[in-house]
Design a protein around this motif. Structure first.
Motif, short mmCIF file in Angstrom:
data_model
loop_
_atom_site.label_atom_id
_atom_site.label_comp_id
_atom_site.label_asym_id
_atom_site.label_seq_id
_atom_site.Cartn_x
_atom_site.Cartn_y
_atom_site.Cartn_z
N LYS A 101 2.71 6.08 -3.62
CA LYS A 101 3.31 4.93 -4.31
C LYS A 101 4.11 4.08 -3.34
O LYS A 101 4.03 2.85 -3.34
N ALA A 102 4.90 4.73 -2.47
CA ALA A 102 5.71 3.99 -1.50
C ALA A 102 4.82 3.25 -0.51
O ALA A 102 5.08 2.10 -0.15
N GLU A 103 3.75 3.92 -0.05
CA GLU A 103 2.84 3.28 0.90
C GLU A 103 2.14 2.09 0.26
O GLU A 103 1.99 1.04 0.89
N ASP A 104 1.77 2.23 -1.01
CA ASP A 104 1.11 1.16 -1.73
C ASP A 104 2.02 -0.06 -1.88
O ASP A 104 1.57 -1.19 -1.95
N ARG A 105 3.32 0.17 -1.88
CA ARG A 105 4.29 -0.92 -2.02
C ARG A 105 4.81 -1.42 -0.68
O ARG A 105 5.74 -2.21 -0.61
N GLY A 106 4.24 -0.92 0.41
CA GLY A 106 4.61 -1.42 1.73
C GLY A 106 5.66 -0.62 2.44
O GLY A 106 6.26 -1.10 3.41
N PHE A 107 5.92 0.61 2.00
CA PHE A 107 6.91 1.46 2.64
C PHE A 107 6.28 2.80 3.00
O PHE A 107 6.55 3.82 2.37
N PRO A 108 5.43 2.84 4.01
CA PRO A 108 4.76 4.10 4.36
C PRO A 108 5.75 5.15 4.86
O PRO A 108 6.70 4.83 5.57
N GLY A 109 5.52 6.39 4.45
CA GLY A 109 6.34 7.50 4.91
C GLY A 109 7.73 7.57 4.30
O GLY A 109 8.58 8.30 4.79
N MET A 110 7.98 6.82 3.25
CA MET A 110 9.32 6.77 2.67
C MET A 110 9.42 7.68 1.45
O MET A 110 8.67 7.54 0.50
N ILE A 111 10.35 8.61 1.49
CA ILE A 111 10.66 9.46 0.34
C ILE A 111 12.16 9.38 0.10
O ILE A 111 12.94 9.85 0.92
N GLY A 112 12.56 8.78 -0.99
CA GLY A 112 13.97 8.77 -1.38
C GLY A 112 14.89 8.03 -0.45
O GLY A 112 16.08 8.28 -0.43
N SER A 113 14.40 7.11 0.33
CA SER A 113 15.25 6.36 1.24
C SER A 113 15.13 4.88 0.92
O SER A 113 14.05 4.36 0.72
N LEU A 114 16.25 4.22 0.87
CA LEU A 114 16.25 2.77 0.63
C LEU A 114 16.69 2.01 1.88
O LEU A 114 17.07 0.86 1.81
N ASP A 115 16.65 2.68 3.02
CA ASP A 115 17.02 2.05 4.27
C ASP A 115 15.86 1.17 4.74
O ASP A 115 14.87 1.65 5.25
N CYS A 116 15.99 -0.11 4.53
CA CYS A 116 14.90 -1.04 4.85
C CYS A 116 15.34 -2.02 5.94
O CYS A 116 14.87 -3.15 5.99
N MET A 117 16.24 -1.60 6.82
CA MET A 117 16.75 -2.51 7.83
C MET A 117 15.67 -2.96 8.81
O MET A 117 15.77 -4.02 9.41
N HIS A 118 14.61 -2.17 8.95
CA HIS A 118 13.54 -2.53 9.88
C HIS A 118 12.58 -3.55 9.28
O HIS A 118 11.72 -4.07 9.96
#
Length: 151
Positions: free
Chosen positions: A123-140
């Motif tokens: 689900k995270a990868e589909d939304r553009g956040f690959p490898g993300m589990i429970g993290s909202l750190d999107c500074m990159h």
């Protein structure tokens, strides 16, 4: 003069008196059950506080806890609308959250298994956040509409 027709059950017609075939209606006094429930658990005069005054009803306590969680209301702001002190609001919120956790922890507050992790990763990868589990750190992540002072 035509004879009055009386509908008699035939062998093909099933007879029952409850709402489900094969079950019988059991008379229950719903009004008295409701009155007992309200008197035993929701009667504002049923519990006294330490000073011997009637305490807050469960309705009041649940509303205060829900308002604080849903709207982010401050505990001291509940005094104006609900007549409940800040410390009582905080105690009520703590008790409410403890009960919710106690009742639902086995079903909803468990560690994710591998199937859950795979679903969340997909689900995270589909939304553009690959490898993300429970993290909202999107500074990159570059944001085109981000104010320049925040970049």
């Amino acid at each position: 003069m035509a004879a009055a027709m009386v509908c008699q059950p035939t062998e093909e017609q099933h007879q029952w008196v409850g709402s489900i075939a094969g079950r019988f209606y059991k008379p229950r006094n719903r009004a008295m059950s409701h009155a007992n429930l309200m008197n035993n658990y929701f009667n504002p005069n049923s519990k006294l506080d330490r000073a011997g005054r009637p305490g807050f009803s469960p309705h009041q306590k649940v509303i205060v806890a829900l308002r604080m969680m849903a709207y982010g209301s401050l505990a001291d702001s509940m005094d104006e609308t609900h007549g409940m002190s800040e410390s009582t609001c905080l105690d009520t919120l703590q008790q409410f959250c403890d009960i919710i956790v106690q009742v639902h922890k086995d079903e909803y507050l468990c560690e994710p298994n591998q199937e859950d992790l795979n679903r969340l990763l997909y689900k995270a990868e589909d939304r553009g956040f690959p490898g993300m589990i429970g993290s909202l750190d999107c500074m990159h992540w570059d944001r085109k509409n981000c104010p320049t002072r925040w970049q």
